[in-house]
Enzyme design. Structure first.
Site, PDB file in Angstrom:
ATOM      1  N   GLY A  65      27.650  -6.669   5.068  1.00 41.45           N
ATOM      2  CA  GLY A  65      29.122  -6.794   4.543  1.00 41.45           C
ATOM      3  C   GLY A  65      30.145  -5.737   4.893  1.00 41.45           C
ATOM      4  O   GLY A  65      30.078  -5.079   5.749  1.00 41.45           O
ATOM      5  N   SER A  66      30.807  -5.496   3.866  1.00 41.25           N
ATOM      6  CA  SER A  66      31.845  -4.647   4.189  1.00 41.25           C
ATOM      7  C   SER A  66      31.518  -2.951   4.342  1.00 41.25           C
ATOM      8  O   SER A  66      32.282  -2.270   4.928  1.00 41.25           O
ATOM      9  CB  SER A  66      32.890  -4.490   2.935  1.00 41.25           C
ATOM     10  OG  SER A  66      33.598  -5.811   2.988  1.00 41.25           O
TER      11      SER A  66
END
Length: 171
Positions: A65-66
């Site tokens: 993810g981020s």
């Protein structure tokens, strides 16, 4: 000179955390890999696919993810500090033919602009009209073009493209 402490070989505590994340955290599956320079340990709980019950394996790949943005930026800045690349290098130099589409000029977009989110590359993740499947298989040519130097914004596409640099050798 300080030396790094050895990583404990008993991973039962880590396994308990993984098990709790699945049991109490509402996630279908979780995995981790721990490396200490001598050995690698792989832990998992739950499943990779709830429909089939497919179990996670050590060779499975996954996105973080981020968090990827932080790791990618760190490595790019390390490479810049080592003079292996310049933040002013073009995207086209390191990621040839990756940034494509109407309005994009990859030879004018710098690594610095990717990292500070001013490259003008459209952030496909925030496109309400884009389906989840389209976002997963995003191709830059499908995006609405911006222009290099546009206002900063947290844009996943910017660092997502930079993160693809691991597919290319650094000279």
């Amino acid at each position: 000179m300080a030396t790094a402490a050895a990583v404990p070989r008993d991973r039962s505590g880590v396994q308990q955390v993984l098990d709790r994340a699945v049991a109490d955290g509402g996630v279908p599956g979780i995995l981790t890999e721990i490396r200490d320079g001598r050995e690698t340990w792989f832990g998992t709980a739950g499943v990779a696919d709830t429909a089939t019950g497919w179990q996670r394996r050590p060779q499975d790949r996954f996105r973080v993810g981020s968090t990827t943005k932080t790791f990618t930026a760190t490595v790019v800045l390390q490479l810049a500090a080592e003079h292996r690349l310049s933040l002013d290098d073009s995207v086209e130099k390191w990621l040839p033919d990756v940034v494509r589409g109407p309005g994009y000029e990859p030879e004018k977009i710098s690594i610095r602009q990717l990292l500070n989110h001013t490259s003008g590359i459209f952030d496909h993740v925030n496109d309400e009209a884009m389906s989840l499947e389209q976002a997963r298989t995003f191709a830059p040519e499908a995006a609405r073009g911006g222009h290099a130097g546009s206002a900063p914004a947290v844009q996943n596409a910017q660092v997502l493209r930079t993160g693809e640099a691991d597919q290319y050798p650094v000279v």
